[in-house]
Design a protein around this motif. Structure first.
Motif, PDB file in Angstrom:
ATOM      1  N   ALA A 184      64.167  56.220  59.360  1.00  0.00           N
ATOM      2  CA  ALA A 184      64.805  55.118  58.634  1.00  0.00           C
ATOM      3  C   ALA A 184      66.205  55.503  58.172  1.00  0.00           C
ATOM      4  O   ALA A 184      67.161  54.730  58.304  1.00  0.00           O
ATOM      5  CB  ALA A 184      63.942  54.713  57.440  1.00  0.00           C
ATOM      6  N   ARG A 185      66.346  56.703  57.644  1.00  0.00           N
ATOM      7  CA  ARG A 185      67.662  57.168  57.185  1.00  0.00           C
ATOM      8  C   ARG A 185      68.616  57.356  58.356  1.00  0.00           C
ATOM      9  O   ARG A 185      69.811  57.071  58.257  1.00  0.00           O
ATOM     10  CB  ARG A 185      67.516  58.467  56.401  1.00  0.00           C
ATOM     11  N   ALA A 186      68.092  57.838  59.468  1.00  0.00           N
ATOM     12  CA  ALA A 186      68.929  58.007  60.654  1.00  0.00           C
ATOM     13  C   ALA A 186      69.423  56.650  61.148  1.00  0.00           C
ATOM     14  O   ALA A 186      70.584  56.509  61.551  1.00  0.00           O
ATOM     15  CB  ALA A 186      68.152  58.733  61.750  1.00  0.00           C
ATOM     16  N   LEU A 192      72.172  62.450  60.695  1.00  0.00           N
ATOM     17  CA  LEU A 192      72.453  62.449  62.127  1.00  0.00           C
ATOM     18  C   LEU A 192      71.224  62.030  62.926  1.00  0.00           C
ATOM     19  O   LEU A 192      70.087  62.309  62.552  1.00  0.00           O
ATOM     20  CB  LEU A 192      72.887  63.847  62.576  1.00  0.00           C
ATOM     21  N   GLY A 193      71.472  61.363  64.033  1.00  0.00           N
ATOM     22  CA  GLY A 193      70.404  61.068  64.963  1.00  0.00           C
ATOM     23  C   GLY A 193      70.131  62.279  65.836  1.00  0.00           C
ATOM     24  O   GLY A 193      70.945  63.211  65.905  1.00  0.00           O
ATOM     25  N   PRO A 210      58.993  65.384  61.365  1.00  0.00           N
ATOM     26  CA  PRO A 210      59.420  64.368  60.406  1.00  0.00           C
ATOM     27  C   PRO A 210      59.262  64.841  58.959  1.00  0.00           C
ATOM     28  O   PRO A 210      58.454  65.728  58.665  1.00  0.00           O
ATOM     29  CB  PRO A 210      58.469  63.202  60.696  1.00  0.00           C
ATOM     30  N   GLU A 211      60.046  64.260  58.085  1.00  0.00           N
ATOM     31  CA  GLU A 211      59.902  64.501  56.645  1.00  0.00           C
ATOM     32  C   GLU A 211      58.499  64.057  56.250  1.00  0.00           C
ATOM     33  O   GLU A 211      58.098  62.926  56.503  1.00  0.00           O
ATOM     34  CB  GLU A 211      60.945  63.686  55.888  1.00  0.00           C
ATOM     35  N   ASN A 212      57.717  64.968  55.651  1.00  0.00           N
ATOM     36  CA  ASN A 212      56.336  64.634  55.350  1.00  0.00           C
ATOM     37  C   ASN A 212      55.821  65.535  54.225  1.00  0.00           C
ATOM     38  O   ASN A 212      56.036  66.744  54.253  1.00  0.00           O
ATOM     39  CB  ASN A 212      55.461  64.797  56.604  1.00  0.00           C
ATOM     40  N   MET A 252      58.053  64.517  74.445  1.00  0.00           N
ATOM     41  CA  MET A 252      58.628  64.511  73.101  1.00  0.00           C
ATOM     42  C   MET A 252      58.318  63.182  72.418  1.00  0.00           C
ATOM     43  O   MET A 252      58.553  62.118  72.995  1.00  0.00           O
ATOM     44  CB  MET A 252      60.141  64.713  73.182  1.00  0.00           C
ATOM     45  N   VAL A 253      57.785  63.258  71.222  1.00  0.00           N
ATOM     46  CA  VAL A 253      57.473  62.056  70.446  1.00  0.00           C
ATOM     47  C   VAL A 253      58.551  61.874  69.384  1.00  0.00           C
ATOM     48  O   VAL A 253      58.771  62.755  68.548  1.00  0.00           O
ATOM     49  CB  VAL A 253      56.081  62.165  69.782  1.00  0.00           C
ATOM     50  N   MET A 254      59.211  60.733  69.420  1.00  0.00           N
ATOM     51  CA  MET A 254      60.235  60.438  68.435  1.00  0.00           C
ATOM     52  C   MET A 254      59.593  59.796  67.208  1.00  0.00           C
ATOM     53  O   MET A 254      58.999  58.727  67.307  1.00  0.00           O
ATOM     54  CB  MET A 254      61.280  59.483  69.024  1.00  0.00           C
ATOM     55  N   PRO A 255      59.667  60.462  66.035  1.00  0.00           N
ATOM     56  CA  PRO A 255      59.091  59.860  64.833  1.00  0.00           C
ATOM     57  C   PRO A 255      59.741  58.510  64.571  1.00  0.00           C
ATOM     58  O   PRO A 255      60.953  58.354  64.680  1.00  0.00           O
ATOM     59  CB  PRO A 255      59.451  60.860  63.730  1.00  0.00           C
ATOM     60  N   SER A 256      58.911  57.521  64.249  1.00  0.00           N
ATOM     61  CA  SER A 256      59.427  56.172  64.009  1.00  0.00           C
ATOM     62  C   SER A 256      59.352  55.837  62.535  1.00  0.00           C
ATOM     63  O   SER A 256      58.652  56.480  61.757  1.00  0.00           O
ATOM     64  CB  SER A 256      58.623  55.151  64.815  1.00  0.00           C
ATOM     65  N   GLU A 257      60.095  54.801  62.174  1.00  0.00           N
ATOM     66  CA  GLU A 257      60.099  54.349  60.777  1.00  0.00           C
ATOM     67  C   GLU A 257      58.733  53.778  60.436  1.00  0.00           C
ATOM     68  O   GLU A 257      58.191  52.928  61.144  1.00  0.00           O
ATOM     69  CB  GLU A 257      61.181  53.287  60.589  1.00  0.00           C
ATOM     70  N   ARG A 258      58.166  54.240  59.334  1.00  0.00           N
ATOM     71  CA  ARG A 258      56.867  53.740  58.895  1.00  0.00           C
ATOM     72  C   ARG A 258      57.082  52.781  57.730  1.00  0.00           C
ATOM     73  O   ARG A 258      57.505  53.175  56.647  1.00  0.00           O
ATOM     74  CB  ARG A 258      55.952  54.887  58.473  1.00  0.00           C
ATOM     75  N   LYS A 259      56.779  51.506  57.947  1.00  0.00           N
ATOM     76  CA  LYS A 259      56.990  50.516  56.899  1.00  0.00           C
ATOM     77  C   LYS A 259      55.806  50.476  55.951  1.00  0.00           C
ATOM     78  O   LYS A 259      54.657  50.586  56.345  1.00  0.00           O
ATOM     79  CB  LYS A 259      57.198  49.135  57.527  1.00  0.00           C
ATOM     80  N   GLY A 260      56.104  50.291  54.691  1.00  0.00           N
ATOM     81  CA  GLY A 260      55.056  50.185  53.689  1.00  0.00           C
ATOM     82  C   GLY A 260      54.442  48.801  53.678  1.00  0.00           C
ATOM     83  O   GLY A 260      54.890  47.882  54.373  1.00  0.00           O
ATOM     84  N   PHE A 261      53.421  48.602  52.847  1.00  0.00           N
ATOM     85  CA  PHE A 261      52.709  47.331  52.769  1.00  0.00           C
ATOM     86  C   PHE A 261      53.631  46.204  52.339  1.00  0.00           C
ATOM     87  O   PHE A 261      53.622  45.103  52.911  1.00  0.00           O
ATOM     88  CB  PHE A 261      51.542  47.447  51.784  1.00  0.00           C
ATOM     89  N   LEU A 262      54.488  46.457  51.333  1.00  0.00           N
ATOM     90  CA  LEU A 262      55.393  45.427  50.840  1.00  0.00           C
ATOM     91  C   LEU A 262      56.391  45.017  51.928  1.00  0.00           C
ATOM     92  O   LEU A 262      56.672  43.827  52.102  1.00  0.00           O
ATOM     93  CB  LEU A 262      56.140  45.928  49.608  1.00  0.00           C
ATOM     94  N   ASP A 263      56.898  45.993  52.660  1.00  0.00           N
ATOM     95  CA  ASP A 263      57.833  45.692  53.755  1.00  0.00           C
ATOM     96  C   ASP A 263      57.171  44.815  54.808  1.00  0.00           C
ATOM     97  O   ASP A 263      57.767  43.852  55.325  1.00  0.00           O
ATOM     98  CB  ASP A 263      58.345  46.979  54.416  1.00  0.00           C
ATOM     99  N   ARG A 264      55.926  45.136  55.150  1.00  0.00           N
ATOM    100  CA  ARG A 264      55.212  44.359  56.170  1.00  0.00           C
ATOM    101  C   ARG A 264      54.940  42.937  55.672  1.00  0.00           C
ATOM    102  O   ARG A 264      55.053  41.969  56.430  1.00  0.00           O
ATOM    103  CB  ARG A 264      53.896  45.048  56.537  1.00  0.00           C
ATOM    104  N   LEU A 265      54.589  42.838  54.381  1.00  0.00           N
ATOM    105  CA  LEU A 265      54.302  41.538  53.800  1.00  0.00           C
ATOM    106  C   LEU A 265      55.544  40.652  53.792  1.00  0.00           C
ATOM    107  O   LEU A 265      55.505  39.479  54.201  1.00  0.00           O
ATOM    108  CB  LEU A 265      53.778  41.709  52.365  1.00  0.00           C
TER     109      LEU A 265
END
Length: 271
Positions: A184-186, A192-193, A210-212, A252-265
């Protein structure tokens, strides 16, 4: 004959020691015999992350200076029989190490183990140069930030000039491991990407971690994340990176943006 891999970085705080522990444990989980060496004399954090701090009797400096045998200083991991740790000294400084002494430690480990991972101190000074001196390959750990990537570029220069392989005219294998990546920050241009990092460093990509929070939790518990939470996304990234280190072709797996419940709603309402 095993392979010596230095895990290095120009900038501190990028996750080098946690990466050493995670990659080492991942390699050992496959049955390979792995030794981890902590070269960060004076700080000594790898034993904490491995959960072995109370088992340290002798250390790297003791072995280099002939005060203990290598077999006395090596600590076998309680969880994986093929994983060993050679801790750093917490009471000495990096001047206690010599090139000759380090060579006498690394050579027998290379004969007995499949992989020897050297956890380097950050920076370009003597300690870092000794950690990379006898390496066959290097894992360059970087965060997707300009300062971290720039410092990693300086490390690449040292690897190509200050290692035994380089002085023999041989090429040291180099791999970049991007840690603390936030998709998301990238996307917002706040870091940087991956393409930007690779363009600057011109080094093959080993993995994207990923940041975790699982990485921090594991470190606090004294367990590599690949052992503590093996199904976690960050642990899987390290497990895949370890497989690539052995030469296996892993997508290679590119980490994707994970949206929260509020974002999805809100997204549904907007649609």
């Amino acid at each position: 004959m095993g392979k010596v891999i230095v895990v290095t970085s120009g900038k501190g705080g990028v996750g080098k020691t946690t990466s050493t522990a995670a990659l080492g444990a991942a390699l050992a989980q496959t049955g390979l015999k792995v030794a981890l060496i902590d070269f960060d004399v004076g700080l000594r954090n790898l034993d904490l992350i491995m959960g072995a701090e109370r088992r340290v009797v002798f250390d790297l400096v003791n072995v280099v200076q002939g005060q203990a045998k290598l077999s006395q200083a090596l600590i076998r991991d309680k969880r994986i029989d093929t994983l060993f740790l050679l801790p750093a000294s917490q009471t000495r400084d990096k001047d206690a190490l010599t090139e000759e002494g380090v060579g006498k430690v690394v050579a027998p480990l290379k004969e007995k183990f499949d992989y020897v991972l050297c956890d380097s101190p950050a920076g370009i000074e003597r300690g870092a140069q000794l950690a990379m001196r006898f390496a066959d390959d290097a894992v360059i750990v970087t965060n997707p930030e300009v300062s971290s990537v720039r410092d990693s570029d300086r490390i690449i220069g040292l690897l190509d000039s200050k290692t035994v392989k380089a002085e023999k005219g041989e090429e040291i294998g180099k791999h970049v491991l991007v840690t603390r990546y936030d998709a998301a920050r990238a996307a917002r241009g706040e870091m940087l990407g991956i393409a930007d990092v690779l363009e600057i460093l011109s080094v093959p990509l080993l993995g994207i971690v990923p940041e975790n929070q699982a990485v921090l939790r594991a470190s606090n518990l004294g367990s590599p994340v690949t052992l503590n939470e093996p199904t976690n996304i960050a642990a899987k990234a390290y497990l895949d990176a370890a497989r690539r280190l052995t030469g296996e072709a892993v997508p290679m797996v590119m980490p994707s943006e994970r949206k929260g419940f509020l974002d999805r709603l809100l997204g549904r309402k907007a649609a």
